[in-house]
Enzyme design. Sequence first.
Site, PDB file in Angstrom:
ATOM      1  N   ARG A 146      -5.153  10.720   4.469  1.00 42.42           N
ATOM      2  CA  ARG A 146      -3.950  11.479   4.762  1.00 42.42           C
ATOM      3  C   ARG A 146      -2.950  11.457   3.587  1.00 42.42           C
ATOM      4  O   ARG A 146      -2.322  12.462   3.257  1.00 42.42           O
ATOM      5  CB  ARG A 146      -3.357  10.841   6.023  1.00 42.42           C
ATOM      6  CG  ARG A 146      -1.965  11.131   6.266  1.00 42.42           C
ATOM      7  CD  ARG A 146      -1.782  12.187   7.310  1.00 42.42           C
ATOM      8  NE  ARG A 146      -0.426  12.650   7.251  1.00 42.42           N
ATOM      9  CZ  ARG A 146      -0.001  13.800   7.663  1.00 42.42           C
ATOM     10  NH1 ARG A 146      -0.835  14.632   8.201  1.00 42.42           N
ATOM     11  NH2 ARG A 146       1.253  14.135   7.564  1.00 42.42           N
ATOM     12  N   ARG A 168      -8.844  -0.523   4.578  1.00 41.93           N
ATOM     13  CA  ARG A 168      -8.005   0.527   3.986  1.00 41.93           C
ATOM     14  C   ARG A 168      -6.649  -0.030   3.548  1.00 41.93           C
ATOM     15  O   ARG A 168      -6.067   0.457   2.580  1.00 41.93           O
ATOM     16  CB  ARG A 168      -7.760   1.646   5.013  1.00 41.93           C
ATOM     17  CG  ARG A 168      -8.922   2.594   5.213  1.00 41.93           C
ATOM     18  CD  ARG A 168      -8.479   3.761   6.075  1.00 41.93           C
ATOM     19  NE  ARG A 168      -7.150   4.162   5.659  1.00 41.93           N
ATOM     20  CZ  ARG A 168      -6.196   4.599   6.487  1.00 41.93           C
ATOM     21  NH1 ARG A 168      -6.424   4.711   7.766  1.00 41.93           N
ATOM     22  NH2 ARG A 168      -5.014   4.935   6.018  1.00 41.93           N
ATOM     23  N   ASP A 219       4.198   0.786  12.137  1.00 40.50           N
ATOM     24  CA  ASP A 219       2.979   0.132  11.641  1.00 40.50           C
ATOM     25  C   ASP A 219       2.840  -1.312  12.133  1.00 40.50           C
ATOM     26  O   ASP A 219       1.778  -1.911  11.977  1.00 40.50           O
ATOM     27  CB  ASP A 219       2.957   0.155  10.102  1.00 40.50           C
ATOM     28  CG  ASP A 219       2.651   1.542   9.568  1.00 40.50           C
ATOM     29  OD1 ASP A 219       2.274   2.422  10.362  1.00 40.50           O
ATOM     30  OD2 ASP A 219       2.788   1.754   8.343  1.00 40.50           O
ATOM     31  N   ASP A 225       3.792  20.270   7.970  1.00 39.87           N
ATOM     32  CA  ASP A 225       4.749  21.377   7.885  1.00 39.87           C
ATOM     33  C   ASP A 225       6.016  21.017   7.100  1.00 39.87           C
ATOM     34  O   ASP A 225       6.572  21.854   6.380  1.00 39.87           O
ATOM     35  CB  ASP A 225       5.120  21.865   9.296  1.00 39.87           C
ATOM     36  CG  ASP A 225       5.638  20.736  10.178  1.00 39.87           C
ATOM     37  OD1 ASP A 225       5.015  19.661  10.191  1.00 39.87           O
ATOM     38  OD2 ASP A 225       6.676  20.920  10.838  1.00 39.87           O
ATOM     39  N   LEU A 226       6.462  19.769   7.183  1.00 42.11           N
ATOM     40  CA  LEU A 226       7.700  19.400   6.479  1.00 42.11           C
ATOM     41  C   LEU A 226       7.479  19.328   4.963  1.00 42.11           C
ATOM     42  O   LEU A 226       8.362  19.676   4.187  1.00 42.11           O
ATOM     43  CB  LEU A 226       8.232  18.058   7.005  1.00 42.11           C
ATOM     44  CG  LEU A 226       8.590  18.062   8.493  1.00 42.11           C
ATOM     45  CD1 LEU A 226       8.904  16.653   8.984  1.00 42.11           C
ATOM     46  CD2 LEU A 226       9.784  18.979   8.746  1.00 42.11           C
ATOM     47  N   ARG A 254      -0.400  14.592  13.185  1.00 42.28           N
ATOM     48  CA  ARG A 254       0.119  14.426  11.827  1.00 42.28           C
ATOM     49  C   ARG A 254       0.104  15.714  10.994  1.00 42.28           C
ATOM     50  O   ARG A 254      -0.636  15.827  10.005  1.00 42.28           O
ATOM     51  CB  ARG A 254      -0.630  13.298  11.108  1.00 42.28           C
ATOM     52  CG  ARG A 254      -0.513  11.990  11.852  1.00 42.28           C
ATOM     53  CD  ARG A 254      -1.100  10.827  11.126  1.00 42.28           C
ATOM     54  NE  ARG A 254      -0.203  10.234  10.145  1.00 42.28           N
ATOM     55  CZ  ARG A 254      -0.490   9.148   9.444  1.00 42.28           C
ATOM     56  NH1 ARG A 254      -1.626   8.547   9.607  1.00 42.28           N
ATOM     57  NH2 ARG A 254       0.368   8.654   8.580  1.00 42.28           N
ATOM     58  N   PRO A 255       0.925  16.690  11.375  1.00 42.95           N
ATOM     59  CA  PRO A 255       0.996  17.931  10.600  1.00 42.95           C
ATOM     60  C   PRO A 255       1.664  17.720   9.235  1.00 42.95           C
ATOM     61  O   PRO A 255       2.211  16.645   8.969  1.00 42.95           O
ATOM     62  CB  PRO A 255       1.865  18.844  11.471  1.00 42.95           C
ATOM     63  CG  PRO A 255       2.675  17.921  12.308  1.00 42.95           C
ATOM     64  CD  PRO A 255       1.854  16.670  12.499  1.00 42.95           C
ATOM     65  N   CYS A 301      -5.834  12.680  12.787  1.00 42.48           N
ATOM     66  CA  CYS A 301      -6.336  11.307  12.751  1.00 42.48           C
ATOM     67  C   CYS A 301      -6.050  10.630  14.072  1.00 42.48           C
ATOM     68  O   CYS A 301      -5.383  11.185  14.934  1.00 42.48           O
ATOM     69  CB  CYS A 301      -5.789  10.541  11.563  1.00 42.48           C
ATOM     70  SG  CYS A 301      -4.237   9.770  11.871  1.00 42.48           S
ATOM     71  N   LYS A 344       0.834  -1.205   0.000  1.00 41.16           N
ATOM     72  CA  LYS A 344       0.000   0.000   0.000  1.00 41.16           C
ATOM     73  C   LYS A 344       0.866   1.251   0.000  1.00 41.16           C
ATOM     74  O   LYS A 344       0.651   2.168  -0.790  1.00 41.16           O
ATOM     75  CB  LYS A 344      -0.899  -0.015   1.251  1.00 41.16           C
ATOM     76  CG  LYS A 344      -1.491   1.348   1.607  1.00 41.16           C
ATOM     77  CD  LYS A 344      -2.420   1.269   2.796  1.00 41.16           C
ATOM     78  CE  LYS A 344      -1.825   1.704   4.107  1.00 41.16           C
ATOM     79  NZ  LYS A 344      -1.543   3.138   4.219  1.00 41.16           N
ATOM     80  N   ASN A 345       1.847   1.285   0.913  1.00 39.45           N
ATOM     81  CA  ASN A 345       2.621   2.522   1.083  1.00 39.45           C
ATOM     82  C   ASN A 345       3.620   2.776  -0.044  1.00 39.45           C
ATOM     83  O   ASN A 345       4.201   3.845  -0.121  1.00 39.45           O
ATOM     84  CB  ASN A 345       3.339   2.526   2.438  1.00 39.45           C
ATOM     85  CG  ASN A 345       2.368   2.710   3.584  1.00 39.45           C
ATOM     86  OD1 ASN A 345       1.185   2.969   3.354  1.00 39.45           O
ATOM     87  ND2 ASN A 345       2.844   2.563   4.808  1.00 39.45           N
TER      88      ASN A 345
HETATM   89  C1  UD1 Z   1       3.980   6.940   6.327  1.00 39.45           C
HETATM   90  C2  UD1 Z   1       3.147   5.696   6.125  1.00 39.45           C
HETATM   91  C3  UD1 Z   1       2.581   5.221   7.456  1.00 39.45           C
HETATM   92  C4  UD1 Z   1       3.695   5.062   8.487  1.00 39.45           C
HETATM   93  C5  UD1 Z   1       4.545   6.310   8.564  1.00 39.45           C
HETATM   94  C6  UD1 Z   1       5.762   6.137   9.467  1.00 39.45           C
HETATM   95  C7  UD1 Z   1       2.319   6.012   3.881  1.00 39.45           C
HETATM   96  C8  UD1 Z   1       1.161   6.277   3.004  1.00 39.45           C
HETATM   97  N1  UD1 Z   1       2.081   5.996   5.197  1.00 39.45           N
HETATM   98  O1  UD1 Z   1       3.096   7.955   6.789  1.00 39.45           O
HETATM   99  O2  UD1 Z   1       1.923   3.975   7.244  1.00 39.45           O
HETATM  100  O3  UD1 Z   1       3.117   4.822   9.762  1.00 39.45           O
HETATM  101  O4  UD1 Z   1       5.028   6.673   7.261  1.00 39.45           O
HETATM  102  O5  UD1 Z   1       6.545   5.084   9.026  1.00 39.45           O
HETATM  103  O6  UD1 Z   1       3.412   5.767   3.423  1.00 39.45           O
HETATM  104  N2  UD1 Z   1       5.434  14.798  10.689  1.00 39.45           N
HETATM  105  C9  UD1 Z   1       5.517  16.136  10.980  1.00 39.45           C
HETATM  106  N3  UD1 Z   1       5.403  17.032   9.942  1.00 39.45           N
HETATM  107  C10 UD1 Z   1       5.232  16.647   8.643  1.00 39.45           C
HETATM  108  C11 UD1 Z   1       5.155  15.263   8.360  1.00 39.45           C
HETATM  109  C12 UD1 Z   1       5.279  14.350   9.408  1.00 39.45           C
HETATM  110  O7  UD1 Z   1       5.668  16.527  12.124  1.00 39.45           O
HETATM  111  O8  UD1 Z   1       5.136  17.507   7.761  1.00 39.45           O
HETATM  112  C13 UD1 Z   1       5.545  13.801  11.796  1.00 39.45           C
HETATM  113  C14 UD1 Z   1       4.277  12.971  11.916  1.00 39.45           C
HETATM  114  O9  UD1 Z   1       3.299  13.626  12.674  1.00 39.45           O
HETATM  115  C15 UD1 Z   1       4.803  11.713  12.582  1.00 39.45           C
HETATM  116  C16 UD1 Z   1       6.203  11.579  12.011  1.00 39.45           C
HETATM  117  O10 UD1 Z   1       6.551  12.867  11.489  1.00 39.45           O
HETATM  118  O11 UD1 Z   1       4.880  11.899  13.973  1.00 39.45           O
HETATM  119  C17 UD1 Z   1       6.337  10.539  10.915  1.00 39.45           C
HETATM  120  O12 UD1 Z   1       5.432  10.839   9.875  1.00 39.45           O
HETATM  121  P1  UD1 Z   1       5.717  10.493   8.347  1.00 39.45           P
HETATM  122  O13 UD1 Z   1       7.003   9.769   8.215  1.00 39.45           O
HETATM  123  O14 UD1 Z   1       5.506  11.727   7.541  1.00 39.45           O
HETATM  124  O15 UD1 Z   1       4.541   9.487   8.030  1.00 39.45           O
HETATM  125  P2  UD1 Z   1       3.574   9.480   6.782  1.00 39.45           P
HETATM  126  O16 UD1 Z   1       4.331   9.762   5.538  1.00 39.45           O
HETATM  127  O17 UD1 Z   1       2.357  10.292   7.069  1.00 39.45           O
END
Ligand code: UD1
Length: 415
Positions: A92, A395, A303, A124-125, A121-122, A116, A21-22
């Site tokens: 998301r 999902r 996960d 900002d990055l 889950r912001p 969620c 999926k990812n």
């Molecule tokens: C992806 C996976 C998800 C997995 C996660 C961590 C997909 C579709 N989903 O989610 O299954 O659990 O990686 O391995 O691939 N964060 C920020 N700011 C940002 C982005 C992220 O603070 O702009 C934080 C998030 O809140 C979280 C952490 O960084 O605490 C990791 O998130 P991230 O690696 O971005 O996960 P996803 O890409 O959303």
Amino acid sequence: MRFIIEKGPPLRGEAKVAPAKNAALPILAAALLTKEELFVEDLPGISDIAAMLEILGLFGVRLGREGRAACLCAENPRQPKERAYAPVRQMRASILVLGPLLARLGEAFLPLPGGCAIGSRPVDLHVKGLEALGADIEYEEGGLRCRAAGLRGATVYLDSPSVGATENILMAATLARGSTLIQNAAREPEIVDLARVLSAMGARISGAGTSFIAVEGVESLHGARVTPMPDRIEAGTLLLCAAATRGEILLRGAAPEHLFALNAKLLECGCELRISGDQIYVRGGPRRGVDVQTQVYPGFPTDLQAPMMALLCRAKGSSILVESIFENRFMHAAELRRMGAQITVRDRIAVVRGVKKLYGTELLCTDLRAGAALVLAALDAEGQSRIGGVEHIDRGYENLEQKLGALGARIRREE
Ligand code: UD1
């Protein structure tokens, strides 16, 4: 929709791992980067993929389906007229279309999903990275309004190695003018898979799988024929389900090299494990508790934390689980406790004291992986479990009840 699960015999047999999926979600978003056809040969039959295809349709991507394959063509991508498009808000991962849209259209508006169940889950990055490439981004009416009069390569340092932000910036950079360097990039295998697909489309990328990814922008990308990598989280979940029932299964079509953190923990808690090529064989159940800390890849995947916790509920002794990635990812602990598990949670630390038996009852999935944890616990719990909120499981797991049923589990779906 709910699952009715009765305690069954130990799981036994063979199962084939689905495409990830990812990996598939960002690959589908990458279709926006080219006028030509992107042919994805095998997609998992899960609702997140259906949602992503619907989102791409809203943005003008033409879709053809042939069984499990999909042919996408973004000859004329466009912004939908309606602003509150429901599928974007619900998932998301829809944020992954932002980088490609900016690169192709020069502007985009994307509604943001709400917070969620597993944390705030912001994004900002994602925003910071795309801004570094020259985009002008404002928060507007519950979404992001982005403009870029031509993206240009830049050095982007990520404050933390976000998987989604790395993917978004990587995709946008393929069509930016000049070179981009992503520092502190995520190293997950799904990033490597996306880079492989983008390279097959003509992108110039090096360093995917390390913390430094370099991209040399090109004028345009072309079509390609690709298959996503095997789903390491589905594979891990099935291995854990087998271990929970003290069963014996063989997984085919897996990528064992992506699962060493889980495999190490399965061995440490006393399961037997054998790996050969793309096959993983597991036998027996947990004999003792183990400590687990989730980390970015190559650490233990967040996960798999919930299903791992469910397994450890019946291991002798205590286990300590530390969730380092998401701030609120122990929602399943309360449901497992209702089955008789002994779990104490303080902030991001959970202590599990093994019990002899779990008991089936009325349960509710709060998110995808929490749902998988409840199914796993129910497979070997006394009596019957009725698990609601199966939509969460759908999902990300393809026909989970059929896969487990074929291994001997007593599980059925009830509308
Ligand atoms: C992806 C996976 C998800 C997995 C996660 C961590 C997909 C579709 N989903 O989610 O299954 O659990 O990686 O391995 O691939 N964060 C920020 N700011 C940002 C982005 C992220 O603070 O702009 C934080 C998030 O809140 C979280 C952490 O960084 O605490 C990791 O998130 P991230 O690696 O971005 O996960 P996803 O890409 O959303």
